[in-house]
Design a protein around this motif. Structure first.
Motif: not given
Length: 116
Positions: A1-8, A73-83, A109-114
């Motif tokens: 489910m987390q992978d799907l959230a990142l892809q969404a 994964r964490h670095w990519i999500v972190g960068a996405a949340v900031v950007v 941002v919400a989907l990436a954090l999820f």
């Protein structure tokens, strides 16, 4: 489910970015009158630089589940949340919340954090 959230999140990020670029070229820049001409070109390229950046973040979000690295994964999500978080806040403040862009960027941002 987390992978799907990142892809969404990545897919939505790309859609938002493309809409940002297309709307600018069709509705903002044709009516803009900025002198000197070099300043107009610079503003246009800076605007579209954010479009390209947001597409790149979207691609990274889509790719993150397949990288096999929790650290990546964490670095990519972190960068996405900031950007996207910065863009969402700026959009909400500049338009006083009357533009759908900040809502869509907040959803990224919400989907990436999820997806963490």
């Amino acid at each position: 489910m987390q992978d799907l959230a990142l892809q969404a999140a990545g897919g939505l990020a790309i859609v938002v970015a493309v809409a940002h670029g297309v709307i600018a070229e069709r509705r903002v820049f044709p009516d803009a009158r900025i002198e000197p001409a070099w300043a107009f070109r610079l503003l246009r390229m800076v605007w579209q630089a954010s479009t390209v950046d947001w597409i790149a973040v979207g691609v990274l979000l889509i790719a993150a589940p397949g990288l096999g690295s929790p650290a990546a994964r964490h670095w990519i999500v972190g960068a996405a949340v900031v950007v996207y978080g910065y863009a969402a806040a700026g959009n909400a403040l500049a338009t006083r919340g009357r533009h759908i862009g900040w809502i869509l960027m907040t959803a990224v941002v919400a989907l990436a954090l999820f997806g963490l």
